[in-house]
Scaffold this active site. Sequence first.
Site, PDB file in Angstrom:
ATOM      1  N   ASP A  82       0.840  -1.207   0.000  1.00  7.73           N
ATOM      2  CA  ASP A  82       0.000   0.000   0.000  1.00  7.73           C
ATOM      3  C   ASP A  82       0.871   1.252   0.000  1.00  7.73           C
ATOM      4  OD1 ASP A  82       0.781  -0.875   2.691  1.00  7.73           O
ATOM      5  OD2 ASP A  82      -0.276   0.924   3.359  1.00  7.73           O
ATOM      6  N   GLU A 183      -0.009  -1.113   5.612  1.00  8.85           N
ATOM      7  CA  GLU A 183       0.980  -0.698   6.611  1.00  8.85           C
ATOM      8  C   GLU A 183       0.795   0.763   6.964  1.00  8.85           C
ATOM      9  OE1 GLU A 183       5.093   0.804   7.853  1.00  8.85           O
ATOM     10  OE2 GLU A 183       3.768   1.513   6.297  1.00  8.85           O
TER      11      GLU A 183
HETATM   12 ZN   LIG Z   1       6.660   2.454   4.267  1.00  9.43          ZN
END
Ligand SMILES: [Zn+2]
Length: 418
Positions: A82, A183
């Site tokens: 992501d 994340e």
């Molecule tokens: Zn990162």
Amino acid sequence: MNTRRLLQRFLRYVKIDTTARMDAKAYPSSPGQLKLGRLLVCELKALGVEDARQDTFGIVLATVPATVAEPAPTIAFCSHMDTSPETTGKGVKPQVIRNYRGGDIVLPAGAPGIPGRQQVIQVSENPELTKAIGHTLITSDGTTLLGADDKAGLAIIMESTAWLMEHREIVHGPIRLCFTCDEEVGRGVEHLNVGQIGALVCYTVDGHGSNEIDVETFSAETAEVTLRGVNIHPSIAKGRMTNALRVAADFLARLPRDRLAPEATDMRDGFIHPLEISGGVGEVKIRLLLRDFETARLESHAQVLRQAADATLLEFPAARIDFDITRTYLNMADGLRCEPRAVSYAEKALTRLGRTAQKTIVRGGTDGSRLTELGLPTPNLSSGAHSIHSPKEWASLEEMTLSVAWLVALAETWVAEK
Ligand SMILES: [Zn+2]
């Protein structure tokens, strides 16, 4: 190292929109992450990594088989698919600047929301640019982020995997690969347990520049503050209404700005960061980030919030302010002490390459913060990325190539030093 192929990989990955969403119920929070994961699995299988698979949560797991017959420690490489929601990652048009000559970099398109005004990556704000003269640099066109955080990490791990699969004479043990989702919204290891990775140590490739090993991260908490007012029609509000928007403004104005704020701190100083606000007259919600390298100090940051709330309530006695504070991740330093080889072998691997590692601290968190907390020591390595999360993000292909070589040397070091 195959620099050309590394660049092609990176350009392929950044064009897939994997922007993480903060408030999504679904996991992963955006469909592009699944799409990129599928692509990575296909590419891994084409390289001969037969067990590559994407699990039901979108996480990609795979094993580069050992080239030694005797048992060797399993290590893992990890990066996240992501990109930050702070700047859009939709429609990334990467710009490749070959043989960078120095000086400010004017991006071709206008700044988001400001037609006609171009984004400029300034040397004054990016002193590392002076060390990147002659490099191949990659930027966005100025309307999106680039996504080197962490697609540079993905490209580096994929290219080092390709290299190891093509050079079976390189002596190394089993290497697990793990590509996570979300994340950037603190959910990177929400659906991952360390047993699935099945390694002794793990390395995230999610760091800044080159030759850096991040050995400490912040400890992090999130405070959700709910401020309730008394809502009533304005026509009859005299003496009866308590506007939650005014309560929120008062509360925020009481938080320190010249200290304990990201704008006012650096190095090892922690902060309170108001991140998001939403609501209306009846109720406002504010999300704040609490960060510090000393975990115990997070409690004193929470105390600052409570004191501000108490003072606000003296001004607005009919209001209510509630706190919900949750732990996000812990400083990885303590966990890394349990397996000192995690960092020392990363340093030795660089020494093999004639380079010197620089141990650094991250004013943020990585997937490694959580993994280390869960018992898998996971320092973070450089990925060649700079000015992340912003339209002025850039990456150096030379630094990315250095990281590919580092991972290969690291795999060798874990057998050579065993
Ligand atoms: Zn990162």
